[in-house]
Scaffold this motif. Structure first.
Motif, mmCIF file in Angstrom:
data_model
loop_
_atom_site.group_PDB
_atom_site.id
_atom_site.type_symbol
_atom_site.label_atom_id
_atom_site.label_comp_id
_atom_site.label_asym_id
_atom_site.label_seq_id
_atom_site.Cartn_x
_atom_site.Cartn_y
_atom_site.Cartn_z
ATOM 1 N N GLN A 148 -1.801 -18.239 -3.965
ATOM 2 C CA GLN A 148 -0.709 -17.353 -3.536
ATOM 3 C C GLN A 148 -0.833 -16.886 -2.095
ATOM 4 N N THR A 149 -1.836 -17.399 -1.364
ATOM 5 C CA THR A 149 -1.939 -16.976 0.034
ATOM 6 C C THR A 149 -2.499 -18.113 0.881
ATOM 7 N N LYS A 150 -2.121 -18.108 2.159
ATOM 8 C CA LYS A 150 -2.657 -19.133 3.074
ATOM 9 C C LYS A 150 -3.851 -18.581 3.863
ATOM 10 N N ILE A 194 -10.813 -6.947 -2.446
ATOM 11 C CA ILE A 194 -9.928 -6.691 -3.602
ATOM 12 C C ILE A 194 -10.676 -5.985 -4.739
ATOM 13 N N LEU A 195 -11.947 -5.691 -4.550
ATOM 14 C CA LEU A 195 -12.740 -5.103 -5.649
ATOM 15 C C LEU A 195 -12.107 -3.807 -6.157
ATOM 16 N N THR A 196 -11.484 -3.053 -5.272
ATOM 17 C CA THR A 196 -10.915 -1.766 -5.698
ATOM 18 C C THR A 196 -9.408 -1.875 -5.926
ATOM 19 N N ASP A 255 -0.485 -6.382 -4.800
ATOM 20 C CA ASP A 255 -1.361 -5.641 -3.873
ATOM 21 C C ASP A 255 -1.765 -6.525 -2.692
ATOM 22 N N ILE A 256 -2.082 -7.799 -2.984
ATOM 23 C CA ILE A 256 -2.477 -8.708 -1.902
ATOM 24 C C ILE A 256 -1.288 -8.947 -0.968
ATOM 25 N N LYS A 257 -0.089 -9.110 -1.560
ATOM 26 C CA LYS A 257 1.110 -9.335 -0.723
ATOM 27 C C LYS A 257 1.352 -8.124 0.181
ATOM 28 N N ALA A 258 1.143 -6.928 -0.350
ATOM 29 C CA ALA A 258 1.346 -5.707 0.446
ATOM 30 C C ALA A 258 0.332 -5.647 1.591
ATOM 31 N N ALA A 259 -0.896 -6.018 1.283
ATOM 32 C CA ALA A 259 -1.923 -6.004 2.345
ATOM 33 C C ALA A 259 -1.561 -7.021 3.420
ATOM 34 N N GLU A 260 -1.079 -8.198 2.987
ATOM 35 C CA GLU A 260 -0.664 -9.212 3.975
ATOM 36 C C GLU A 260 0.479 -8.693 4.843
ATOM 37 N N GLN A 261 1.392 -7.979 4.207
ATOM 38 C CA GLN A 261 2.540 -7.413 4.945
ATOM 39 C C GLN A 261 2.033 -6.415 5.996
ATOM 40 N N LEU A 266 -4.312 -5.296 -12.494
ATOM 41 C CA LEU A 266 -3.111 -5.596 -13.291
ATOM 42 C C LEU A 266 -1.948 -5.986 -12.388
ATOM 43 N N HIS A 267 -2.016 -5.642 -11.099
ATOM 44 C CA HIS A 267 -0.985 -6.164 -10.190
ATOM 45 C C HIS A 267 -1.637 -6.634 -8.886
ATOM 46 N N LEU A 268 -2.580 -7.547 -9.080
ATOM 47 C CA LEU A 268 -3.351 -8.087 -7.958
ATOM 48 C C LEU A 268 -2.429 -8.797 -6.959
ATOM 49 N N GLU A 269 -1.485 -9.596 -7.488
ATOM 50 C CA GLU A 269 -0.625 -10.400 -6.598
ATOM 51 C C GLU A 269 0.172 -9.490 -5.663
#
Ligand code: DX5
Ligand code: ZN
Length: 220
Positions: A57-59, A8-10, A19-25, A14-17
């Protein structure tokens, strides 16, 4: 099949949540969290507070990469924050064997990271104690750097070394991984690829993950 752990360094913090959800998707296997102290590496990132926020926010497994001096001082804090894997740098540990034990006692899986110039042979006396070796394929401290080609040879050397032990030891490659090199990285024997800017660049995160996943399966 090689696992993909986005760094997640890059990310856009401001919208970390989202971005992580998109990566999980897109289909990822863990989340790689680069902790930097401005001493071991010439950059400062984040600490246990951010790890704890992401935990909520993630498992997925939180794979915490400690690029810090005296990592032994912070193991319990990152374990309490929700780290499932803690990787420390060989170059940052005076008592590596003891620190490995402390990570296990804290209930986490343990990785040891090697900078590009450090030989895999330094881990000979602790390989039986650890779950993962992180081979830095860039000089640590920043995302967006170019992959160091020497790493492919190092993966093969480490695979041979790990082959002497019955247990599975993951080989994680960290830095400069993208769709053009992930197949040769997987082919050489790596089991986990950390991918930062090739996933969290300005384009579509979900598609980036899928493109890298497809590239990883290309037969060379
Ligand atoms: C560098 C970090 C890497 C880096 C990966 O010190 O350990 O995890 O953020 O980012 P990319 O994939 O952009 O090199
Ligand atoms: Zn990292």
């Amino acid at each position: 099949m090689i696992q993909i752990a986005p760094s997640i360094l890059t990310c856009n913090f401001l919208h970390l949540e989202q971005d992580i959800k998109a990566a999980e998707q897109g289909g990822i296997d863990a989340i790689h969290l680069d902790v930097m102290d401005g001493v071991f590496v010439p950059n400062i990132s984040f600490g246990p507070l951010v790890v704890a926020a992401i935990r909520k926010q993630t498992k997925l497994l939180l794979d915490v990469h400690l690029m810090i001096v005296q990592p032994e001082k912070y193991i319990q804090q990152f374990a309490n924050a929700g780290a499932g894997m803690i990787s420390i740098h060989y170059e940052a540990c005076t008592h590596l064997h003891r620190t490995i034990q402390e990570i296990k006692q804290a209930g986490c899986k343990v990785g040891v990271a090697l900078n590009p110039a450090t030989s895999v042979s330094v881990l000979e006396n602790v390989l039986s104690e650890i779950d993962m070796v992180v081979l830095m394929s860039v000089n640590p401290g920043f995302g967006g750097q170019a992959f160091i080609p020497l790493t492919i040879q190092k993966i093969k050397q480490l695979k041979t070394l790990c082959g002497q032990y019955q247990k599975t030891i993951d080989i994680q490659i960290d830095g400069g991984v993208n769709a053009t090199n992930i197949a040769s990285i997987a082919n050489a024997g790596a089991t986990i690829a950390v991918v930062g800017s090739a996933i969290f660049n300005e384009k579509n995160i979900v598609e980036n993950v899928q493109q890298i996943r497809n590239a990883a399966e290309l037969k060379l």
